[in-house]
Design a protein around this motif. Structure first.
Motif, PDB file in Angstrom:
ATOM      1  N   TYR A   6      12.695  27.125  31.333  1.00 56.46           N
ATOM      2  CA  TYR A   6      13.748  27.199  32.354  1.00 56.46           C
ATOM      3  C   TYR A   6      13.657  25.958  33.223  1.00 56.46           C
ATOM      4  O   TYR A   6      12.585  25.616  33.727  1.00 56.46           O
ATOM      5  N   ILE A   7      14.780  25.287  33.414  1.00 56.34           N
ATOM      6  CA  ILE A   7      14.849  24.091  34.251  1.00 56.34           C
ATOM      7  C   ILE A   7      15.786  24.379  35.413  1.00 56.34           C
ATOM      8  O   ILE A   7      16.964  24.703  35.222  1.00 56.34           O
ATOM      9  N   GLU A   8      15.255  24.272  36.605  1.00 56.09           N
ATOM     10  CA  GLU A   8      16.028  24.562  37.816  1.00 56.09           C
ATOM     11  C   GLU A   8      16.919  23.383  38.197  1.00 56.09           C
ATOM     12  O   GLU A   8      16.609  22.234  37.861  1.00 56.09           O
ATOM     13  N   PRO A   9      17.994  23.646  38.932  1.00 54.91           N
ATOM     14  CA  PRO A   9      18.812  22.546  39.451  1.00 54.91           C
ATOM     15  C   PRO A   9      17.931  21.575  40.250  1.00 54.91           C
ATOM     16  O   PRO A   9      17.023  21.991  40.975  1.00 54.91           O
ATOM     17  N   GLY A  10      18.187  20.288  40.079  1.00 58.34           N
ATOM     18  CA  GLY A  10      17.449  19.264  40.806  1.00 58.34           C
ATOM     19  C   GLY A  10      16.210  18.749  40.093  1.00 58.34           C
ATOM     20  O   GLY A  10      15.672  17.716  40.469  1.00 58.34           O
ATOM     21  N   GLU A  11      15.730  19.448  39.051  1.00 62.27           N
ATOM     22  CA  GLU A  11      14.550  18.983  38.335  1.00 62.27           C
ATOM     23  C   GLU A  11      14.942  17.879  37.342  1.00 62.27           C
ATOM     24  O   GLU A  11      15.837  18.070  36.523  1.00 62.27           O
ATOM     25  N   ILE A  12      14.272  16.744  37.429  1.00 64.50           N
ATOM     26  CA  ILE A  12      14.526  15.631  36.512  1.00 64.50           C
ATOM     27  C   ILE A  12      13.814  15.960  35.205  1.00 64.50           C
ATOM     28  O   ILE A  12      12.628  16.281  35.201  1.00 64.50           O
ATOM     29  N   GLU A  62      22.751  19.072  39.677  1.00 69.29           N
ATOM     30  CA  GLU A  62      22.694  19.535  41.056  1.00 69.29           C
ATOM     31  C   GLU A  62      22.848  21.046  41.165  1.00 69.29           C
ATOM     32  O   GLU A  62      22.228  21.678  42.014  1.00 69.29           O
ATOM     33  N   LYS A  63      23.678  21.635  40.303  1.00 72.75           N
ATOM     34  CA  LYS A  63      23.957  23.067  40.413  1.00 72.75           C
ATOM     35  C   LYS A  63      23.668  23.854  39.140  1.00 72.75           C
ATOM     36  O   LYS A  63      23.601  25.070  39.174  1.00 72.75           O
ATOM     37  N   VAL A  64      23.509  23.167  38.028  1.00 73.20           N
ATOM     38  CA  VAL A  64      23.371  23.842  36.732  1.00 73.20           C
ATOM     39  C   VAL A  64      21.917  24.247  36.476  1.00 73.20           C
ATOM     40  O   VAL A  64      20.997  23.457  36.668  1.00 73.20           O
ATOM     41  N   ASP A 123      34.355  21.645  27.508  1.00 77.02           N
ATOM     42  CA  ASP A 123      35.520  21.118  28.223  1.00 77.02           C
ATOM     43  C   ASP A 123      36.203  22.178  29.083  1.00 77.02           C
ATOM     44  O   ASP A 123      35.659  22.611  30.059  1.00 77.02           O
ATOM     45  N   GLU A 124      37.383  22.600  28.692  1.00 79.36           N
ATOM     46  CA  GLU A 124      38.175  23.522  29.509  1.00 79.36           C
ATOM     47  C   GLU A 124      37.928  24.991  29.160  1.00 79.36           C
ATOM     48  O   GLU A 124      38.744  25.848  29.452  1.00 79.36           O
ATOM     49  N   SER A 125      36.818  25.282  28.563  1.00 78.83           N
ATOM     50  CA  SER A 125      36.499  26.650  28.178  1.00 78.83           C
ATOM     51  C   SER A 125      36.502  27.570  29.399  1.00 78.83           C
ATOM     52  O   SER A 125      36.175  27.161  30.510  1.00 78.83           O
ATOM     53  N   LYS A 126      36.830  28.813  29.175  1.00 77.65           N
ATOM     54  CA  LYS A 126      36.776  29.817  30.239  1.00 77.65           C
ATOM     55  C   LYS A 126      35.403  30.467  30.327  1.00 77.65           C
ATOM     56  O   LYS A 126      35.146  31.261  31.217  1.00 77.65           O
ATOM     57  N   SER A 127      34.513  30.118  29.405  1.00 78.33           N
ATOM     58  CA  SER A 127      33.173  30.698  29.403  1.00 78.33           C
ATOM     59  C   SER A 127      32.416  30.259  30.660  1.00 78.33           C
ATOM     60  O   SER A 127      32.447  29.084  31.021  1.00 78.33           O
ATOM     61  N   PRO A 128      31.697  31.180  31.317  1.00 80.59           N
ATOM     62  CA  PRO A 128      30.916  30.809  32.500  1.00 80.59           C
ATOM     63  C   PRO A 128      29.600  30.118  32.161  1.00 80.59           C
ATOM     64  O   PRO A 128      28.917  29.635  33.049  1.00 80.59           O
ATOM     65  N   ILE A 129      29.238  30.079  30.869  1.00 78.00           N
ATOM     66  CA  ILE A 129      28.005  29.417  30.443  1.00 78.00           C
ATOM     67  C   ILE A 129      28.308  28.438  29.322  1.00 78.00           C
ATOM     68  O   ILE A 129      29.369  28.493  28.710  1.00 78.00           O
ATOM     69  N   GLU A 130      27.355  27.546  29.082  1.00 82.69           N
ATOM     70  CA  GLU A 130      27.428  26.617  27.956  1.00 82.69           C
ATOM     71  C   GLU A 130      26.262  26.947  27.031  1.00 82.69           C
ATOM     72  O   GLU A 130      25.147  27.154  27.494  1.00 82.69           O
ATOM     73  N   LYS A 179      23.227  26.685  29.473  1.00 82.43           N
ATOM     74  CA  LYS A 179      23.441  26.173  30.836  1.00 82.43           C
ATOM     75  C   LYS A 179      24.430  27.075  31.569  1.00 82.43           C
ATOM     76  O   LYS A 179      25.402  27.524  30.987  1.00 82.43           O
ATOM     77  N   TRP A 180      24.163  27.262  32.858  1.00 84.72           N
ATOM     78  CA  TRP A 180      25.134  27.955  33.696  1.00 84.72           C
ATOM     79  C   TRP A 180      24.989  27.473  35.119  1.00 84.72           C
ATOM     80  O   TRP A 180      23.898  27.058  35.509  1.00 84.72           O
ATOM     81  N   PRO A 181      26.028  27.452  35.905  1.00 87.66           N
ATOM     82  CA  PRO A 181      27.409  27.718  35.520  1.00 87.66           C
ATOM     83  C   PRO A 181      27.969  26.571  34.672  1.00 87.66           C
ATOM     84  O   PRO A 181      27.349  25.521  34.542  1.00 87.66           O
ATOM     85  N   HIS A 182      29.134  26.801  34.125  1.00 86.97           N
ATOM     86  CA  HIS A 182      29.813  25.806  33.295  1.00 86.97           C
ATOM     87  C   HIS A 182      30.387  24.716  34.200  1.00 86.97           C
ATOM     88  O   HIS A 182      31.428  24.879  34.809  1.00 86.97           O
ATOM     89  N   LEU A 183      29.636  23.617  34.332  1.00 92.41           N
ATOM     90  CA  LEU A 183      30.041  22.464  35.149  1.00 92.41           C
ATOM     91  C   LEU A 183      29.785  21.199  34.334  1.00 92.41           C
ATOM     92  O   LEU A 183      28.757  20.535  34.498  1.00 92.41           O
ATOM     93  N   PRO A 184      30.691  20.834  33.421  1.00 95.76           N
ATOM     94  CA  PRO A 184      30.456  19.716  32.498  1.00 95.76           C
ATOM     95  C   PRO A 184      30.120  18.381  33.159  1.00 95.76           C
ATOM     96  O   PRO A 184      29.465  17.543  32.565  1.00 95.76           O
ATOM     97  N   LYS A 185      30.534  18.170  34.391  1.00 95.05           N
ATOM     98  CA  LYS A 185      30.286  16.870  35.040  1.00 95.05           C
ATOM     99  C   LYS A 185      29.033  16.863  35.908  1.00 95.05           C
ATOM    100  O   LYS A 185      28.736  15.882  36.568  1.00 95.05           O
TER     101      LYS A 185
END
Length: 108
Positions: free
Chosen positions: A74-80, A43-45, A18-25, A96-102
């Motif tokens: 390793y799974i790149e952004p955009g890979e289903i 898209e970006k994670v 959620d609102e964590s300050k961590s840059p990774i999950e 996961k990085w960056p931390h983008l929960p949505k």
């Protein structure tokens, strides 16, 4: 500072919740956590799966690979991607990085 104890949870986002300050999950998961999941992408994670125990099948962009203890994927952004056919003793860490929960798009 954020401190967690992985022994106190079943499936848990250990850092980056959620609102964590961590840059990774970082998460710990078992078979129960993956049952019923649908293929998705980010898209970006960037995402790593680290298999601790058990086996499973990972599908990335319609290419299947078998997962087993000790594998790091390793799974790149955009890979289903989606994990399925998981053994009862399956355990993994997800990073996961960056931390983008949505940043999760379900593919139907």
């Amino acid at each position: 500072m954020e401190k967690i104890n992985i022994n106190s949870r079943h499936k848990a986002w250990l850092l980056g919740v959620d609102e964590s300050k961590s840059p990774i999950e970082i998460a710990y998961g078992t078979k129960k956590d993956y049952d019923g999941r649908l293929p998705h992408k980010h898209e970006k994670v960037h995402e790593y799966y680290i298999i601790i125990k058990g086996t499973g099948k990972l599908c990335i962009n319609n290419i299947e690979t078998t997962l087993k203890e000790g594998d790091v994927i390793y799974i790149e952004p955009g890979e289903i991607h989606n994990i399925e056919s998981i053994s009862e003793d399956f355990q993994n860490y997800t990073i996961k990085w960056p931390h983008l929960p949505k940043d999760k798009i379900i593919i139907k």
